[in-house]
Design a protein around this motif. Structure first.
Motif, PDB file in Angstrom:
ATOM      1  N   UNK A  56       0.286   4.114  -2.317  1.00  0.00           N
ATOM      2  CA  UNK A  56      -1.106   4.192  -2.750  1.00  0.00           C
ATOM      3  C   UNK A  56      -1.274   5.202  -3.870  1.00  0.00           C
ATOM      4  N   UNK A  57      -2.170   4.898  -4.794  1.00  0.00           N
ATOM      5  CA  UNK A  57      -2.716   5.898  -5.699  1.00  0.00           C
ATOM      6  C   UNK A  57      -3.912   6.491  -4.952  1.00  0.00           C
ATOM      7  N   UNK A  58      -4.112   7.779  -5.035  1.00  0.00           N
ATOM      8  CA  UNK A  58      -5.169   8.440  -4.277  1.00  0.00           C
ATOM      9  C   UNK A  58      -6.556   7.824  -4.512  1.00  0.00           C
ATOM     10  N   UNK A  59      -6.952   7.527  -5.756  1.00  0.00           N
ATOM     11  CA  UNK A  59      -8.274   6.925  -5.951  1.00  0.00           C
ATOM     12  C   UNK A  59      -8.425   5.565  -5.247  1.00  0.00           C
ATOM     13  N   UNK A  60      -7.377   4.776  -5.222  1.00  0.00           N
ATOM     14  CA  UNK A  60      -7.429   3.476  -4.539  1.00  0.00           C
ATOM     15  C   UNK A  60      -7.562   3.674  -3.041  1.00  0.00           C
ATOM     16  N   UNK A  61      -6.758   4.575  -2.471  1.00  0.00           N
ATOM     17  CA  UNK A  61      -6.845   4.869  -1.046  1.00  0.00           C
ATOM     18  C   UNK A  61      -8.256   5.315  -0.682  1.00  0.00           C
ATOM     19  N   UNK A  62      -8.799   6.246  -1.463  1.00  0.00           N
ATOM     20  CA  UNK A  62     -10.142   6.765  -1.176  1.00  0.00           C
ATOM     21  C   UNK A  62     -11.219   5.702  -1.321  1.00  0.00           C
ATOM     22  N   UNK A  63     -11.101   4.844  -2.327  1.00  0.00           N
ATOM     23  CA  UNK A  63     -12.071   3.775  -2.535  1.00  0.00           C
ATOM     24  C   UNK A  63     -12.158   2.867  -1.311  1.00  0.00           C
ATOM     25  N   UNK A  64     -11.003   2.411  -0.831  1.00  0.00           N
ATOM     26  CA  UNK A  64     -11.006   1.457   0.273  1.00  0.00           C
ATOM     27  C   UNK A  64     -11.309   2.117   1.617  1.00  0.00           C
ATOM     28  N   UNK A  65     -10.889   3.344   1.822  1.00  0.00           N
ATOM     29  CA  UNK A  65     -11.227   3.991   3.097  1.00  0.00           C
ATOM     30  C   UNK A  65     -12.745   4.185   3.194  1.00  0.00           C
ATOM     31  N   UNK A  66     -13.380   4.488   2.073  1.00  0.00           N
ATOM     32  CA  UNK A  66     -14.849   4.617   2.066  1.00  0.00           C
ATOM     33  C   UNK A  66     -15.509   3.253   2.251  1.00  0.00           C
ATOM     34  N   UNK A  67     -14.952   2.241   1.606  1.00  0.00           N
ATOM     35  CA  UNK A  67     -15.504   0.890   1.724  1.00  0.00           C
ATOM     36  C   UNK A  67     -15.540   0.446   3.184  1.00  0.00           C
ATOM     37  N   UNK A  68     -14.509   0.825   3.951  1.00  0.00           N
ATOM     38  CA  UNK A  68     -14.437   0.438   5.355  1.00  0.00           C
ATOM     39  C   UNK A  68     -15.072   1.467   6.300  1.00  0.00           C
ATOM     40  N   UNK A  69     -15.590   2.556   5.747  1.00  0.00           N
ATOM     41  CA  UNK A  69     -16.217   3.570   6.581  1.00  0.00           C
ATOM     42  C   UNK A  69     -15.234   4.384   7.405  1.00  0.00           C
ATOM     43  N   UNK A  70     -14.017   4.501   6.887  1.00  0.00           N
ATOM     44  CA  UNK A  70     -12.959   5.233   7.589  1.00  0.00           C
ATOM     45  C   UNK A  70     -12.677   6.548   6.876  1.00  0.00           C
ATOM     46  N   UNK A  90      -5.538  -8.240   4.919  1.00  0.00           N
ATOM     47  CA  UNK A  90      -6.268  -9.238   5.704  1.00  0.00           C
ATOM     48  C   UNK A  90      -7.559  -9.686   5.030  1.00  0.00           C
ATOM     49  N   UNK A  91      -8.166  -8.788   4.258  1.00  0.00           N
ATOM     50  CA  UNK A  91      -9.411  -9.101   3.545  1.00  0.00           C
ATOM     51  C   UNK A  91      -9.162  -9.649   2.136  1.00  0.00           C
ATOM     52  N   UNK A  92      -7.884  -9.898   1.803  1.00  0.00           N
ATOM     53  CA  UNK A  92      -7.582 -10.543   0.530  1.00  0.00           C
ATOM     54  C   UNK A  92      -7.281  -9.612  -0.632  1.00  0.00           C
ATOM     55  N   UNK A  93      -7.009  -8.346  -0.357  1.00  0.00           N
ATOM     56  CA  UNK A  93      -6.743  -7.381  -1.423  1.00  0.00           C
ATOM     57  C   UNK A  93      -5.260  -7.093  -1.632  1.00  0.00           C
ATOM     58  N   UNK A  94      -4.400  -8.036  -1.322  1.00  0.00           N
ATOM     59  CA  UNK A  94      -2.955  -7.807  -1.495  1.00  0.00           C
ATOM     60  C   UNK A  94      -2.580  -7.564  -2.953  1.00  0.00           C
ATOM     61  N   UNK A  95      -3.413  -8.003  -3.875  1.00  0.00           N
ATOM     62  CA  UNK A  95      -3.153  -7.804  -5.302  1.00  0.00           C
ATOM     63  C   UNK A  95      -3.060  -6.331  -5.682  1.00  0.00           C
ATOM     64  N   UNK A  96      -3.501  -5.449  -4.813  1.00  0.00           N
ATOM     65  CA  UNK A  96      -3.430  -4.012  -5.087  1.00  0.00           C
ATOM     66  C   UNK A  96      -1.983  -3.502  -5.100  1.00  0.00           C
ATOM     67  N   UNK A  97      -1.047  -4.282  -4.565  1.00  0.00           N
ATOM     68  CA  UNK A  97       0.358  -3.867  -4.516  1.00  0.00           C
ATOM     69  C   UNK A  97       1.206  -4.706  -5.457  1.00  0.00           C
ATOM     70  N   UNK A  98       1.925  -4.035  -6.325  1.00  0.00           N
ATOM     71  CA  UNK A  98       2.831  -4.709  -7.246  1.00  0.00           C
ATOM     72  C   UNK A  98       3.817  -5.582  -6.485  1.00  0.00           C
ATOM     73  N   UNK A  99       4.371  -5.059  -5.407  1.00  0.00           N
ATOM     74  CA  UNK A  99       5.360  -5.827  -4.645  1.00  0.00           C
ATOM     75  C   UNK A  99       4.753  -7.061  -3.997  1.00  0.00           C
ATOM     76  N   UNK A 100       3.517  -6.990  -3.578  1.00  0.00           N
ATOM     77  CA  UNK A 100       2.867  -8.177  -3.004  1.00  0.00           C
ATOM     78  C   UNK A 100       2.719  -9.254  -4.066  1.00  0.00           C
ATOM     79  N   UNK A 101       2.330  -8.855  -5.255  1.00  0.00           N
ATOM     80  CA  UNK A 101       2.197  -9.829  -6.347  1.00  0.00           C
ATOM     81  C   UNK A 101       3.549 -10.399  -6.722  1.00  0.00           C
TER      82      UNK A 101
END
Length: 108
Positions: A56-70, A90-101
Motif C-alpha cells: 500500500x501507499x499510505x494515502x491509498x490505505x488511508x483513503x479506503x480505511x476512511x471510506x469503510x469507516x475503519x 471484493x468491492x471491485x478495487x483490485x485495479x489498485x494493485x499492479x500485480x492484480x492488473x
C-alpha cells in the motif's frame, strides 16, 4: 500418523478467512500478495512509497480505511492490510494493485 493437511501461516489463515468473508478467490489474492511482497511483512517498494504485504501507499490505505469507516486500521499491521485489501478487492478495487492488473485482467 501425520496429518496430511498442509501447514499455513497465521497470515495465510487470516487471508483465507477474509477472502471467504468477502466472496473472493483465496488463491488469486494469495498470488497477488506473493507478487507484491513475497509475503514479506516489511517489504518496501515504489521508491519506498509502498509498504507491507500488500504494498500500500499510505494515502491509498488511508483513503479506503476512511471510506469503510475503519479508522482504527494500522498501515503497518499486516492483518489490517489483508482486511482492507480483501474488502477492496471484493468491492471491485483490485485495479489498485499492479500485480492484480498484471496477473488477472478479469475481475477477481
Amino acid at each position: 500418523i501425520a496429518n496430511s493437511v498442509d501447514l499455513v501461516t497465521d497470515l495465510e489463515w487470516y487471508l483465507w478467512q477474509e477472502t471467504a468473508k468477502n466472496g473472493i478467490s483465496y488463491e488469486k489474492v494469495w498470488q497477488i500478495v506473493n507478487c507484491e511482497s513475497g509475503w514479506k511483512e516489511k517489504a518496501s517498494g515504489d521508491n519506498s512509497l509502498a509498504f507491507g504485504l500488500l504494498q500500500y501507499h499510505l494515502p491509498t490505505f488511508n483513503l479506503y480505511k476512511r471510506r469503510y469507516g475503519w479508522e482504527d486500521l494500522d498501515y503497518h499491521n499486516s492483518y489490517d492490510q489483508i482486511k482492507l485489501a480483501t474488502k477492496m478487492i471484493g468491492d471491485g478495487y483490485s485495479k489498485e494493485w499492479t500485480c492484480a492488473r498484471k496477473l488477472y485482467a478479469d475481475k477477481i
